[in-house]
Write a protein that holds these residues in place. Structure first.
Motif, short mmCIF file in Angstrom:
data_model
loop_
_atom_site.label_atom_id
_atom_site.label_comp_id
_atom_site.label_asym_id
_atom_site.label_seq_id
_atom_site.Cartn_x
_atom_site.Cartn_y
_atom_site.Cartn_z
N UNK B 12 -16.75 -22.28 -6.09
CA UNK B 12 -17.45 -22.04 -4.83
C UNK B 12 -17.76 -23.38 -4.20
N UNK B 13 -17.64 -23.44 -2.90
CA UNK B 13 -17.98 -24.70 -2.25
C UNK B 13 -19.47 -24.97 -2.28
N UNK B 14 -20.25 -23.98 -2.67
CA UNK B 14 -21.69 -24.19 -2.78
C UNK B 14 -21.96 -24.74 -4.18
N UNK B 15 -22.80 -25.76 -4.24
CA UNK B 15 -23.07 -26.34 -5.55
C UNK B 15 -23.87 -25.39 -6.41
N UNK B 409 -4.74 -12.61 2.26
CA UNK B 409 -5.50 -13.63 2.98
C UNK B 409 -6.62 -14.17 2.09
N UNK B 410 -7.29 -13.27 1.41
CA UNK B 410 -8.39 -13.69 0.53
C UNK B 410 -7.87 -14.61 -0.56
N UNK B 413 -7.20 -17.98 0.83
CA UNK B 413 -8.46 -18.69 1.08
C UNK B 413 -9.03 -19.25 -0.21
N UNK B 414 -9.05 -18.42 -1.25
CA UNK B 414 -9.58 -18.89 -2.53
C UNK B 414 -8.73 -20.05 -3.04
N UNK B 417 -9.80 -23.20 -1.38
CA UNK B 417 -11.24 -23.43 -1.32
C UNK B 417 -11.54 -24.91 -1.09
N UNK B 418 -12.39 -25.22 -0.11
CA UNK B 418 -12.75 -26.62 0.08
C UNK B 418 -13.42 -27.14 -1.19
N UNK B 419 -13.00 -28.25 -1.67
CA UNK B 419 -13.51 -28.89 -2.89
C UNK B 419 -13.26 -28.05 -4.13
#
Lengths: 528, 503
Positions: B12-15, B409-410, B413-414, B417-419
């Motif tokens: 996840x791009x969220x830490x 598409x999903x 995207x995964x 994933x950014x980072x």
């Protein structure tokens, strides 16, 4: 020379960070859109047919009859600008399938074309929401910005209400966010203008109007008397033009009476069929308890004919003992509750605090308003997400309230097939909020700021994380209520007392909402 | 500092903390599955035969209400012409267990005979839940076991979540299991478990788990050459090779004996079940599957030129020949990466050359490709795209176009994933961008034509044939590349040494 170079470098840095912000937002929005696409065949409420009817109505009738038509029971009751929006969508609807926009043939139309089309319009209109979040995330550091995207773009409550139940809240809240982002940047005129647009799209957002008024009066119309008057007039012209465009044509056709009647149907009663978890739940419960106890004591209590579960309450008072509540009373109560916010806006109109103040106003409107829908909690919970990413103190509060708000929407989806979906949406959201904020806290603690943070009291003294003991017990209570409503109630009572699980949810969530209001009020009083 | 860095490179791009990220990925994968299950299943409201959904439901009905010796036997209540059971016994047991669930909540949906073609919202929900349950019990734990063994225990914790997300959000697997309706997650889950066990050096456990997979779907045999070669190669390197082989052999035999217990009373009974598992009468290919026989049949009419018996020999020989190089490589120098490549190569060989292959069988080569996603990300993305594309006509028939688009598409995207993804080194082979871009453009055009135009009357299956040829060409390139890659491991013996050092 060096200064110039530095500023150039700065702009380069902001440009790259802006690009990466847009990329990230696109990623979050893309994932959300995939989920929304998959939700196309899910349950949809009567609101779906309501909006379909509006497509038909606005495209096949002359403007003068929009607010008169009664072909379908789902008459147009949003302000004119939203009707124009529907008229605009109808252009495409007609191209795709003419039956959608047929006033009579289209009634309860449920072919694939209409479902896919209407669902897609919601998804596309969410672009406004994404734009609003993007604008509000500009000054955030990267990690907080990503959390904000996750909270708003992946908001489970928005997905439940807009993409399953069917409404356009993402679009409307997006307009609100755009307006607030302008205010935060100090561009008050644009902010006020956007808010006027929002009011003409859905008048329920008017709860924050007093606050906007006071804030703009103090913040925008400053700088001496004449300058103030001039700015006041400019703002008035901007807002007025929006209202003129949206209501003007109806005024011209002499339709205003119908428009206003439709927009303010006070005959609908204090509470919605499913009680929104607000203050009035306690009022009703108190009334019922009193009636029950007095009845036990031997007094003769007349039980009211109208029940709260029907949704439509006529003239008779639905209360046995406590006095009747009228729209005027709720109006005054809401204003009274907002008052501290108004005082704060008057004394210290700071752009940095405007989001919080508006969130407070919507909280008041939700708690004390007339005929409030559970969906209205979205208005302030979305704003609180923005506040939460800025200070950890608020993150804690947000964690609780976002769960309560989303859980209070569970009864909207009563079919079995969406059950795992709504549970997974909520659980995953809480997990995301919990762990992302926890890692923020631990990060900020490990930073040099540690001492500063402590002295400011941003992290509670135990320093352990987001939740205190009471909050944990309260959240576990939600779990118990859900287990009771889903499994135990059926098992113990069978078909008796069918309203009990819903009532429990309402009362229990109302506790959380009340807590949130008090928390926000406390903050306001502290920082007045 | 180091810890912080690893947190930033979660999936996840969220830490987030590693464990929390893991659980949220797992929950998200469940969410996606339950969303897909809202969509129609194969053969919905298409009497008299319906589709795979009805087949699975029918097996629940049969296993629940008839004694086990009649499951594969033609009786009045179980006419084999109506979706007779044609998978090995573990599928039958699984149907029985799921049948119990359905029978508890909604008995009419699995009532004997009277429930044929049963369709109800509750029935659908329960059926969908049984697939979700299978995923939760088999595929998910196996995938987590795999990333623990392959990444976390080898100091690649950063990348593990990205890999897990890709394995769990494999669009082809989700759309077939939860949209079309099948239980591939069980046999593939057991296979992943077996692979992880091999990597963890628990060879006995691996043999048992792979036997489970074989007993659930005979198609798991696509992986058998790789397992066989790798385990044999490993045994040969030990002190007492024969003893090691014997140990594994006994584990397999015992597992099979337990599974086949109800039929072991006579040879005839066993033969009856076996004949159900190998439907040779259906011909060398059906529909438009992107494998060698079907694609070349445009030029060489295999079915007309040769009798089935000869074709059987042909396909058997071709399959073995295809899997042979990778087997040799693994027997000579068994290594972990080599094993994963061997799985990919042998399953590809089966998909391309074996008898009676179905479009859905592309899930089998996809599985090892997904496990290899960290080493060969581009190959995996490439393969996923064409695997989905090769099933496009099938999914259109099932009205699953929306999940097709959304899941693909999903996945992309995964993947991006950014980072999320650790930086991968550029691959010389991949430098030929046009090799990828041009076919993708053609495929996009084909997608649109297939949805919006009717084929010419003279060639009603023109579009399907074009899609098949395109997919086949891509599969051949990927399979060739994977074989070369595997053999290059042998050349750079440093690869195996390095692996040893890390361990």
């Amino acid at each position: 020379m060096t200064k110039k170079k530095k500023s150039k470098e700065d702009t380069a840095v902001t440009a790259t960070s802006r690009v990466s912000a847009i990329k990230e937002l696109a990623w979050f929005a893309g994932v959300a859109t995939c989920i929304k696409l998959l939700l196309i065949p899910s349950y949809r409420s009567t609101d779906f047919e309501v909006h379909r009817n509006w497509l038909a109505l606005t495209s096949s009738l002359p403007l003068s009859r929009w607010y008169q038509d009664e072909t379908s029971p789902w008459t147009l009751d949003y302000p004119p600008l939203f009707a124009y929006f529907e008229r605009f969508l109808a252009v495409f609807a007609r191209l795709i399938d003419p039956v959608i926009t047929d006033l009579h043939l289209g009634l309860d139309y449920s072919s694939n074309s209409v479902v896919v089309f209407q669902r897609l319009t919601v998804m596309v209109s969410d672009v406004v929401l994404f734009y609003g979040v993007y604008r509000l995330s500009k000054n955030l550091e990267a990690s907080r910005r990503r959390i904000l995207f996750a909270l708003v773009v992946w908001s489970p409550a928005l997905i439940i209400v807009d993409h399953i139940h069917f409404q356009y809240n993402g679009f409307l809240i997006g307009v609100l966010l755009v307006s607030l982002s302008f205010l935060e940047e100090g561009r008050d005129l644009l902010g006020g203008y956007a808010f006027a647009v929002l009011l003409c799209l859905k008048h329920l957002f008017a709860v924050a109007a007093p606050l906007y008024f006071v804030y703009l009066l103090k913040h925008y119309c400053r700088g001496g008397f004449w300058r103030g008057i001039w700015r006041f007039l400019v703002m008035g012209a901007a807002v007025g033009s929006v209202f003129a465009v949206s209501f003007g044509p109806f005024l011209y056709y002499g339709e205003m009476e119908h428009v206003l009647q439709r927009m303010f149907p006070f005959g609908r009663g204090l509470c919605h069929a499913y009680w929104a978890p607000n203050f009035w739940v306690f009022y009703i419960m108190f009334d019922k308890a009193l009636a029950y106890m007095l009845g036990k004591l031997g007094f003769h209590i007349q039980t009211p004919a109208a029940s709260f579960t029907s949704g439509l309450v006529g003239d008779s008072s639905p209360f046995s003992i406590l006095p009747q509540v009228t729209p005027a009373i709720t109006f005054v109560l809401v204003l009274l509750a907002i008052l501290p916010g108004l005082v704060k806006a008057w004394r210290d109109p700071q752009p940095r605090q405007i989001v919080r103040l508006v969130a407070y106003a919507y909280t008041c409107g939700f708690l004390f308003g007339w005929h409030v829908h559970e969906k209205a909690s979205l208005h302030f919970v979305t704003l609180l997400a923005i506040v939460a990413t800025r200070s950890l103190e608020d993150a804690k509060h947000y964690f609780l309230i976002s769960i309560v708000s989303c859980y209070s929407m569970f009864p909207l989806l009563f079919e079995d097939k969406e059950y795992p979906i709504k549970v997974l949406l909520l659980v995953n959201h809480s997990l995301l909020v919990w762990s992302s904020f926890s890692s923020l806290i631990s990060k900020s603690k490990s930073d040099k700021e540690r001492e500063k943070v402590k002295s400011r009291g941003l992290v509670d003294n135990t320093g352990k994380g987001l939740l205190g003991c009471v909050e944990i017990i309260y959240l576990l209570g939600i779990l118990c209520i859900e287990i009771w409503g889903q499994f135990l109630h059926q098992y113990i009572f069978g078909d008796k007392l069918p309203f009990l699980p819903l009532m429990l949810i309402s009362v229990y969530c109302a506790l959380g909402m009340l807590y949130s209001w008090i928390w926000q009020l406390h903050w306001l009083m502290k920082n007045l | 500092m180091k810890e912080e860095k690893s947190r930033a490179i979660g999936c996840l791009p969220v830490e987030m903390d590693w464990r929390w990220s893991l659980s949220s990925i797992v929950l998200f994968a469940f969410l996606v599955r339950s969303l897909v299950s809202l969509h129609p299943y194969s053969g919905a409201s298409h009497p008299p035969m319906y589709g795979d959904y009805e087949a699975q439901r029918h097996w629940m009905e049969i296993t629940l209400h008839t004694p086990s010796i009649h499951w594969y036997h033609n009786t009045s209540t179980n006419p084999l012409s109506y979706w007779g059971l044609d998978y090995p016994p573990l599928t039958a047991y699984q149907s029985w267990a799921h049948g119990l669930v359905l029978n508890y909540f909604h008995p009419p949906s699995v009532a004997l005979v009277s429930s044929r073609g049963h369709e109800s919202p509750l029935g659908k929900l329960l059926m969908r839940c049984t697939v979700l349950l299978s995923d939760a019990l088999v595929f998910f734990p196996a995938a987590i076991y795999f990333i623990l063994v392959y990444c976390v225990h080898r100091g690649k914790k950063d990348a593990s979540l990205w890999l897990l997300a890709l394995i769990l959000l494999n669009p082809a697997l989700i759309v077939i299991d939860h949209g079309h309706f099948q239980y591939n997650c069980i046999s593939l889950g057991f296979t992943v478990g077996a692979v992880a066990a091999v990597l963890a050096k628990h060879d006995l456990l691996a043999s048992v788990l792979f036997s489970f997979a074989l007993n659930h779907k005979q198609m798991s045999a696509y992986f058998a050459p790789a397992f066989f070669a790798h385990l044999l190669g490993k045994c040969l390197k030990r002190k007492y090779p024969l003893l090691e082989v014997l140990k594994l052999g006994i584990a397999v035999v015992v597992t099979f004996a337990v599974m086949w217990w109800p039929y072991l009373y006579s040879v005839d009974a066993v033969m009856e079940v076996l004949s159900r598992l190998a439907p040779f009468e259906r011909g060398i290919y059906e529909d438009y599957v992107a494998n060698f026989w079907c694609s070349t049949s445009i030029f060489i009419k295999w079915k007309r030129l040769f009798p089935t018996q000869t074709l059987k020999l042909f396909s058997f020989g071709a399959t073995l020949l295809g899997a042979f190089p990778s087997m040799v490589q693994q027997i000579r120098a068994p290594s972990d990466r080599g094993f994963l490549f061997a799985l990919l190569n042998s399953s590809f060989s089966f998909y391309l050359f074996s008898f009676q292959v179905h479009e859905k069988s592309v899930l089998l080569p996809l599985l090892p490709a997904s496990l290899l996603a960290l080493d060969e990300p581009v190959i995996f993305k490439w393969l996923i795209y064409y695997a989905m594309f090769s099933m496009f006509p099938l999914l259109c028939r099932d009205q699953l176009v929306v999940p097709y688009v959304a899941l693909l598409a999903l996945f992309l995207l995964i993947y991006h994933t950014p980072h999320g993804r650790p930086h991968t080194k550029g691959m010389g082979f991949m430098a030929w961008k046009w090799l990828i871009v041009l076919p993708v453009l053609v495929s996009i055009v084909l997608h649109i034509t297939y949805l919006s135009f009717k084929p010419p009357e003279k060639y009603p299956f023109l579009f399907e044939a074009l899609m098949m040829i395109l997919c086949f060409s891509q599969f051949v390139i990927i399979a060739g590349y994977a074989n070369v890659k595997q053999w290059m491991l042998l050349g750079s013996s440093a690869g195996t040494d390095k692996e040893k050092k890390i361990l």
